[in-house]
Design a protein around this motif. Structure first.
Motif, PDB file in Angstrom:
ATOM      1  N   PHE A 255       0.820  -1.207   0.000  1.00 17.15           N
ATOM      2  CA  PHE A 255       0.000   0.000   0.000  1.00 17.15           C
ATOM      3  C   PHE A 255       0.860   1.266   0.000  1.00 17.15           C
ATOM      4  O   PHE A 255       0.448   2.294  -0.557  1.00 17.15           O
ATOM      5  N   ALA A 256       2.030   1.218   0.622  1.00 23.98           N
ATOM      6  CA  ALA A 256       2.923   2.382   0.625  1.00 23.98           C
ATOM      7  C   ALA A 256       3.456   2.665  -0.772  1.00 23.98           C
ATOM      8  O   ALA A 256       3.670   3.825  -1.148  1.00 23.98           O
ATOM      9  N   GLU A 257       3.678   1.610  -1.561  1.00 20.50           N
ATOM     10  CA  GLU A 257       4.262   1.771  -2.888  1.00 20.50           C
ATOM     11  C   GLU A 257       3.259   2.248  -3.928  1.00 20.50           C
ATOM     12  O   GLU A 257       3.659   2.794  -4.966  1.00 20.50           O
ATOM     13  N   ASP A 258       1.965   2.031  -3.703  1.00 24.58           N
ATOM     14  CA  ASP A 258       0.972   2.369  -4.719  1.00 24.58           C
ATOM     15  C   ASP A 258      -0.261   3.014  -4.075  1.00 24.58           C
ATOM     16  O   ASP A 258      -1.140   2.310  -3.571  1.00 24.58           O
ATOM     17  N   PRO A 259      -0.362   4.335  -4.101  1.00 25.51           N
ATOM     18  CA  PRO A 259      -1.514   5.018  -3.498  1.00 25.51           C
ATOM     19  C   PRO A 259      -2.850   4.681  -4.161  1.00 25.51           C
ATOM     20  O   PRO A 259      -3.904   4.908  -3.565  1.00 25.51           O
ATOM     21  N   ALA A 260      -2.809   4.147  -5.386  1.00 22.30           N
ATOM     22  CA  ALA A 260      -4.045   3.796  -6.082  1.00 22.30           C
ATOM     23  C   ALA A 260      -4.526   2.392  -5.746  1.00 22.30           C
ATOM     24  O   ALA A 260      -5.567   1.957  -6.236  1.00 22.30           O
ATOM     25  N   LEU A 261      -3.765   1.691  -4.910  1.00 26.62           N
ATOM     26  CA  LEU A 261      -4.140   0.332  -4.539  1.00 26.62           C
ATOM     27  C   LEU A 261      -5.266   0.385  -3.513  1.00 26.62           C
ATOM     28  O   LEU A 261      -5.125   0.987  -2.444  1.00 26.62           O
ATOM     29  N   GLY A 262      -6.388  -0.245  -3.845  1.00 23.22           N
ATOM     30  CA  GLY A 262      -7.540  -0.218  -2.949  1.00 23.22           C
ATOM     31  C   GLY A 262      -7.733  -1.493  -2.168  1.00 23.22           C
ATOM     32  O   GLY A 262      -8.112  -1.468  -0.990  1.00 23.22           O
ATOM     33  N   ILE A 263      -7.488  -2.629  -2.829  1.00 23.64           N
ATOM     34  CA  ILE A 263      -7.741  -3.936  -2.210  1.00 23.64           C
ATOM     35  C   ILE A 263      -6.608  -4.877  -2.558  1.00 23.64           C
ATOM     36  O   ILE A 263      -6.171  -4.937  -3.714  1.00 23.64           O
ATOM     37  N   VAL A 264      -6.142  -5.628  -1.573  1.00 23.48           N
ATOM     38  CA  VAL A 264      -5.192  -6.717  -1.799  1.00 23.48           C
ATOM     39  C   VAL A 264      -5.860  -8.007  -1.345  1.00 23.48           C
ATOM     40  O   VAL A 264      -6.279  -8.133  -0.192  1.00 23.48           O
ATOM     41  N   GLY A 265      -5.978  -8.954  -2.268  1.00 27.19           N
ATOM     42  CA  GLY A 265      -6.545 -10.251  -1.955  1.00 27.19           C
ATOM     43  C   GLY A 265      -5.453 -11.251  -1.628  1.00 27.19           C
ATOM     44  O   GLY A 265      -4.457 -11.360  -2.346  1.00 27.19           O
ATOM     45  N   PHE A 266      -5.621 -11.968  -0.526  1.00 26.04           N
ATOM     46  CA  PHE A 266      -4.662 -12.998  -0.136  1.00 26.04           C
ATOM     47  C   PHE A 266      -4.948 -14.291  -0.896  1.00 26.04           C
ATOM     48  O   PHE A 266      -6.055 -14.523  -1.383  1.00 26.04           O
TER      49      PHE A 266
ATOM     50  N   ALA B 155     -16.057  -4.857  -4.735  1.00 34.26           N
ATOM     51  CA  ALA B 155     -15.014  -4.821  -5.764  1.00 34.26           C
ATOM     52  C   ALA B 155     -15.446  -3.970  -6.955  1.00 34.26           C
ATOM     53  O   ALA B 155     -14.656  -3.166  -7.477  1.00 34.26           O
ATOM     54  N   TRP B 156     -16.682  -4.113  -7.390  1.00 30.82           N
ATOM     55  CA  TRP B 156     -17.161  -3.340  -8.536  1.00 30.82           C
ATOM     56  C   TRP B 156     -17.206  -1.850  -8.209  1.00 30.82           C
ATOM     57  O   TRP B 156     -16.885  -1.011  -9.058  1.00 30.82           O
ATOM     58  N   ARG B 157     -17.587  -1.509  -6.982  1.00 31.51           N
ATOM     59  CA  ARG B 157     -17.570  -0.095  -6.586  1.00 31.51           C
ATOM     60  C   ARG B 157     -16.145   0.454  -6.574  1.00 31.51           C
ATOM     61  O   ARG B 157     -15.902   1.587  -6.991  1.00 31.51           O
ATOM     62  N   ALA B 158     -15.220  -0.363  -6.076  1.00 31.80           N
ATOM     63  CA  ALA B 158     -13.822   0.078  -6.018  1.00 31.80           C
ATOM     64  C   ALA B 158     -13.270   0.303  -7.425  1.00 31.80           C
ATOM     65  O   ALA B 158     -12.620   1.325  -7.699  1.00 31.80           O
ATOM     66  N   LEU B 159     -13.515  -0.628  -8.328  1.00 37.27           N
ATOM     67  CA  LEU B 159     -13.026  -0.479  -9.698  1.00 37.27           C
ATOM     68  C   LEU B 159     -13.661   0.728 -10.383  1.00 37.27           C
ATOM     69  O   LEU B 159     -12.986   1.451 -11.135  1.00 37.27           O
ATOM     70  N   ASP B 160     -14.937   0.959 -10.129  1.00 38.49           N
ATOM     71  CA  ASP B 160     -15.618   2.083 -10.758  1.00 38.49           C
ATOM     72  C   ASP B 160     -15.104   3.413 -10.236  1.00 38.49           C
ATOM     73  O   ASP B 160     -15.223   4.441 -10.919  1.00 38.49           O
ATOM     74  N   ALA B 161     -14.517   3.389  -9.024  1.00 42.51           N
ATOM     75  CA  ALA B 161     -13.903   4.598  -8.461  1.00 42.51           C
ATOM     76  C   ALA B 161     -12.414   4.676  -8.775  1.00 42.51           C
ATOM     77  O   ALA B 161     -11.687   5.476  -8.174  1.00 42.51           O
ATOM     78  N   ASP B 162     -11.954   3.810  -9.699  1.00 44.99           N
ATOM     79  CA  ASP B 162     -10.580   3.824 -10.214  1.00 44.99           C
ATOM     80  C   ASP B 162      -9.538   3.303  -9.226  1.00 44.99           C
ATOM     81  O   ASP B 162      -8.343   3.622  -9.349  1.00 44.99           O
ATOM     82  N   TRP B 163      -9.955   2.487  -8.264  1.00 48.24           N
ATOM     83  CA  TRP B 163      -8.995   1.828  -7.394  1.00 48.24           C
ATOM     84  C   TRP B 163      -8.565   0.502  -8.001  1.00 48.24           C
ATOM     85  O   TRP B 163      -9.302  -0.101  -8.783  1.00 48.24           O
ATOM     86  N   LYS B 164      -7.371   0.041  -7.646  1.00 47.29           N
ATOM     87  CA  LYS B 164      -6.840  -1.233  -8.139  1.00 47.29           C
ATOM     88  C   LYS B 164      -7.119  -2.352  -7.136  1.00 47.29           C
ATOM     89  O   LYS B 164      -7.153  -2.124  -5.918  1.00 47.29           O
TER      90      LYS B 164
END
Length: 291
Positions: A106-117, A180-189
């Protein structure tokens, strides 16, 4: 630049005391400590749980998304954390550097919204349904995706403030897709990171009471809420066919169709369809929102 502060939310119904104890121990063993850990009891008092986490016992079972929202709201309003890790109460962090890796991502990419394990059983095997992409042949393939698994993931708090929290009315099923769809529509990765592992027993989603009803109802709600109108019948038509092919039990099919028509006739919440540029973005990522 300071590293993001990690918060943790775990929801339990009190039915897995041994697994929960082991999970809490694995959270405490991380080489980067969480700034705040919140344990939410869905219709359970949490009196038997020995933990330093903030305990929130609920009198009512709000379902998985509703229970998680209680923890997320506390962390959001406290201002104590920048990234929230959510974990199933029967999961286990088998490495002690998970939070440190999450911080770095998350520190490396401010546009990162969700990380899936990556979810794997006790033998290290990852089932195909646990891999958030259509081409699920390689669980170790890292990359940007359109979905994530609810059992183990991390959220950007700035993303949650923009998109809103879980769809609590879903109770169980497809709440991950809605978020996830809301996050993508708001331009998050959304990033699938297989090096971040949550150990989880091999189970069937049908073990949950109401599985077929909730998944059918919520799929209809999801499409009514989030898809452009022309794609709604396409998406639902594809899943009708898949259900007929995959579901052999007549009892399960009756429950599914009951849930489907419930989704058609009942309110689905505010309709905010995604932009066509999001449809194209999801298509380029390998999963158009009709599958």
């Amino acid at each position: 630049m300071p590293l993001p502060r990690i918060g943790v939310v775990i929801v339990t119904m009190g039915t897995r005391p041994r697994e929960l104890e082991a999970l809490l121990a694995s959270v405490a063993a991380q080489d980067v400590p969480a700034a705040r850990v919140v344990l939410v009891g869905n219709a359970t008092p949490l009196t038997e749980v020995v933990t330093t986490a903030t305990r929130i016992p609920l009198e009512e079972n709000l379902g998985c998304p509703g229970g998680r929202n209680v923890g997320l709201e506390l962390l959001r309003d406290s201002g104590d954390v920048d990234v929230v890790v959510e974990l199933d109460d029967d999961g286990l962090l088998i490495a002690d550097d998970v939070f440190r890796r999450v911080q770095k991502l998350f520190a490396e990419d401010p546009a990162l919204g969700i990380v899936g394990f990556r979810v794997a059983d006790e033998h290290g095997h990852t089932e195909r349904r646990w891999i958030p992409r259509l081409r699920a042949d390689d669980p170790m393939r890292r990359g940007l995706v359109t979905a994530f698994l609810g059992g183990g993931h991390a959220f950007s708090m700035p993303m949650l403030r923009q998109t809103g929290l879980w769809a609590g009315e879903f109770f169980f099923g497809h709440e991950e897709s809605d978020l996830a769809w809301r996050a993508l529509d708001a331009d998050w990765k959304i990033l699938y990171e297989p090096e971040l592992v949550l150990q989880h027993p091999k189970t069937s989603p049908a073990r949950h009471a109401g599985h077929y009803r909730f998944t059918a109802r919520n799929r209809v709600w999801l499409t009514r809420r989030r898809l452009p109108a022309v794609l709604v019948p396409v998406h639902l038509g594809v899943w009708m066919l898949l259900t007929l092919v995959r579901t052999r039990s007549l009892t399960a099919q009756r429950a599914w169709w009951g849930g489907f028509f419930e989704g058609v006739r009942t309110p689905c919440g505010p309709r905010r369809p995604m932009r066509w540029r999001t449809v194209w973005r999801m298509t380029r990522l390998g999963r158009p929102p009709v599958l």
